[in-house]
Every structure is written in structure tokens, then in C-alpha cells.
Design an enzyme around this catalytic site. Structure first.
Site, mmCIF file in Angstrom:
data_model
loop_
_atom_site.group_PDB
_atom_site.id
_atom_site.type_symbol
_atom_site.label_atom_id
_atom_site.label_comp_id
_atom_site.label_asym_id
_atom_site.label_seq_id
_atom_site.Cartn_x
_atom_site.Cartn_y
_atom_site.Cartn_z
ATOM 1 N N GLU A 42 0.846 -1.190 0.000
ATOM 2 C CA GLU A 42 0.000 0.000 0.000
ATOM 3 C C GLU A 42 0.887 1.249 0.000
ATOM 4 O OE1 GLU A 42 -3.510 1.815 2.638
ATOM 5 O OE2 GLU A 42 -2.901 -0.232 3.160
ATOM 6 N N ASP A 71 6.899 6.251 -8.980
ATOM 7 C CA ASP A 71 5.647 6.843 -8.519
ATOM 8 C C ASP A 71 5.491 8.138 -9.299
ATOM 9 O OD1 ASP A 71 3.377 6.513 -6.921
ATOM 10 O OD2 ASP A 71 4.056 8.093 -5.580
ATOM 11 N N LYS A 177 4.488 11.173 -27.202
ATOM 12 C CA LYS A 177 4.394 11.425 -25.756
ATOM 13 C C LYS A 177 5.639 10.901 -25.050
ATOM 14 C CE LYS A 177 2.106 10.244 -21.504
ATOM 15 N NZ LYS A 177 1.124 9.459 -20.783
ATOM 16 N N HIS A 182 7.514 12.697 -18.468
ATOM 17 C CA HIS A 182 8.179 12.679 -17.162
ATOM 18 C C HIS A 182 8.834 11.326 -16.889
ATOM 19 C CE1 HIS A 182 4.054 11.449 -17.182
ATOM 20 N NE2 HIS A 182 4.037 11.051 -15.946
ATOM 21 N N ARG A 183 8.161 10.234 -17.294
ATOM 22 C CA ARG A 183 8.715 8.892 -17.036
ATOM 23 C C ARG A 183 9.980 8.692 -17.872
ATOM 24 N NH1 ARG A 183 4.415 6.934 -15.277
ATOM 25 N NH2 ARG A 183 3.328 7.393 -17.197
HETATM 26 P P1 IMP Z 1 1.312 5.562 -10.519
HETATM 27 O O1 IMP Z 1 2.668 6.163 -10.617
HETATM 28 O O2 IMP Z 1 1.177 4.331 -11.354
HETATM 29 O O3 IMP Z 1 0.862 5.403 -9.089
HETATM 30 O O4 IMP Z 1 0.309 6.596 -11.224
HETATM 31 C C1 IMP Z 1 -0.299 7.621 -10.548
HETATM 32 C C2 IMP Z 1 -1.388 8.301 -11.327
HETATM 33 O O5 IMP Z 1 -0.831 9.491 -11.889
HETATM 34 C C3 IMP Z 1 -1.971 7.566 -12.508
HETATM 35 O O6 IMP Z 1 -3.037 6.759 -12.133
HETATM 36 C C4 IMP Z 1 -2.482 8.735 -13.345
HETATM 37 O O7 IMP Z 1 -3.668 9.198 -12.805
HETATM 38 C C5 IMP Z 1 -1.457 9.803 -13.107
HETATM 39 N N1 IMP Z 1 -0.451 9.774 -14.161
HETATM 40 C C6 IMP Z 1 0.850 9.398 -14.025
HETATM 41 N N2 IMP Z 1 1.488 9.484 -15.208
HETATM 42 C C7 IMP Z 1 0.575 9.901 -16.101
HETATM 43 C C8 IMP Z 1 0.636 10.158 -17.513
HETATM 44 O O8 IMP Z 1 1.657 10.000 -18.195
HETATM 45 N N3 IMP Z 1 -0.523 10.560 -18.076
HETATM 46 C C9 IMP Z 1 -1.667 10.733 -17.396
HETATM 47 N N4 IMP Z 1 -1.782 10.500 -16.099
HETATM 48 C C10 IMP Z 1 -0.660 10.089 -15.446
#
Ligand code: IMP
Length: 197
Positions: A42, A71, A177, A182-183
Site C-alpha cells: 500500500e 511513482d 508522448k 516525465h517517465r
Molecule cells: P502511478 O505512478 O502508477 O501510481 O500513477 C499515478 C497516477 O498518476 C496515474 O493513475 C495517473 O492518474 C497519473 N499519471 C501518471 N502518469 C501519467 C501520464 O503519463 N498521463 C496521465 N496521467 C498520469
């Protein structure tokens, strides 16, 4: 080149595929938390770094292998950085991102702010057995647009228009994209630091 196995502490097929492709040229074979049947801890921390580290450490302890976790989320300046680490949770259960996007737009209107600056941020944590955790960050700055535009991407993509572009992430191809995201920037920071390229 000798092969090293790393683990990606994620069950998200899109992220796994993207990272596999990026790490393969460096001799890294990537296994996912799903391949190894690892539980998803979690996300109880209050920062991107905290949550990424928590996931990477848990996978590293369970496998004894170097583990990566990320994250990410959307931070809106006029909302004090919200939804931030709560980006997924703003979509409720079951996840409904139209609702989450409406919530962002509603909150922005309530503040009366004309500044619609937002940023997607990504923190990657790398935990190696017996060592500390290293962090790598990536960010892309843009503006929240309304109404949402474009069928592509996921999450908040249809309301995020990166600076210097006239289309939202939702209107861009996956490749386009990826060049900006960011990733990709966080991964780039990691491969430069770890592999020197
Ligand atoms: P996590 O890093 O997988 O926990 O993602 C967190 C949340 O951030 C995702 O469910 C999306 O809502 C948002 N998010 C993260 N990266 C993106 C992106 O590249 N596009 C749109 N939403 C994003």
C-alpha cells in the site's frame, strides 16, 4: 555482455514493456512484480520519493535483486501541487478519470486563479541489496486545458498540454508522448547515472 536481472516493482503492463525496452541495451533483463507474484504494498507515504522507495525496498527484500519502482502523478501549481501523490485516488473506485479531470477543473475554477500551470512528475527509486535507495526524477511542464481533448494515453492526458505544443498528451501518438514524458526523463536520468549513457 553479461546479463543482470532487475525487478520492476509494478503490475502495470505498459510500464513494464516501456522499461524492458529501455534497459535491454544495457544487458538488464527485467522481471516484473507480476512475473514474480509479489504483493503490491500500500502506498502509505506522503511523497513521490517515499512511495517509490517503499515499493522498491519491499521488492528488493523479497527477491534479493536490484529493484526499480516509480511513482508519478499530476501536480497543479494553483492547487498547491494537488492531486500529486493522490492522482490515482482522485479518480475514485472504480477508477474514472473523467471524474478526476472534472475535479481538477472544478478546483481550479474555485480558486479563481488564471495560472493553469501543471506538471507531470515521476520519481524512480532503485534499491540494491545491501545498499541504500537511489532516486531519479523527471518532470514535464504544461497547462491544464478544458474541455479534455484526444483519445490517446491514459489518466489525465486529455487535459494536459505540454508547454510549447498545441496538442494535449491525449492528442499525441504514444511515441510522441514518450519523447516528452516525465517517465522517459526520469528513466533517462537513471540510465545516465547507472550506465553513463
Ligand atoms: P502511478 O505512478 O502508477 O501510481 O500513477 C499515478 C497516477 O498518476 C496515474 O493513475 C495517473 O492518474 C497519473 N499519471 C501518471 N502518469 C501519467 C501520464 O503519463 N498521463 C496521465 N496521467 C498520469
Amino acid at each position: 555482455m553479461s546479463q543482470e536481472t532487475w525487478v520492476l516493482a509494478s503490475h502495470n503492463a505498459g510500464k513494464i514493456k516501456e522499461m524492458e525496452q529501455i534497459l535491454a541495451p544495457f544487458g538488464i533483463a527485467l522481471k516484473s512484480a507480476r512475473d514474480l507474484d509479489l504483493p503490491e504494498p500500500e502506498e502509505t507515504e506522503t511523497t513521490f520519493r517515499g512511495n517509490a522507495a517503499l515499493k522498491a525496498r519491499a521488492a528488493c527484500e523479497a527477491t534479493g535483486l536490484p529493484c526499480l519502482a516509480d511513482d508519478s502523478g499530476l501536480s497543479v501549481d494553483a492547487l498547491g501541487g494537488d492531486p500529486g501523490i493522490y492522482s490515482a485516488r482522485w479518480a475514485g473506485e472504480p477508477r474514472d478519470f473523467m471524474r478526476a479531470m472534472q475535479r481538477v477543473e472544478g478546483a481550479l475554477n474555485e480558486t479563481g486563479a488564471s495560472d493553469r500551470t501543471a506538471r507531470f512528475v515521476c520519481t524512480i527509486a532503485l534499491a540494491r541489496p545491501g545498499e541504500g535507495v537511489s532516486f531519479f526524477e523527471g518532470e514535464v511542464v504544461g497547462d491544464i486545458v478544458w474541455p479534455p481533448r484526444g483519445p490517446g494515453g491514459f489518466g489525465y492526458d486529455p487535459v494536459f498540454q505540454p508547454r510549447g505544443h498545441d496538442r494535449t498528451f491525449g492528442e499525441m501518438s504514444a511515441d510522441e508522448k514518450r519523447q516528452l514524458s516525465h517517465r522517459a526523463r526520469a528513466l533517462d536520468a537513471m540510465t545516465r547515472a547507472e550506465f553513463g549513457s
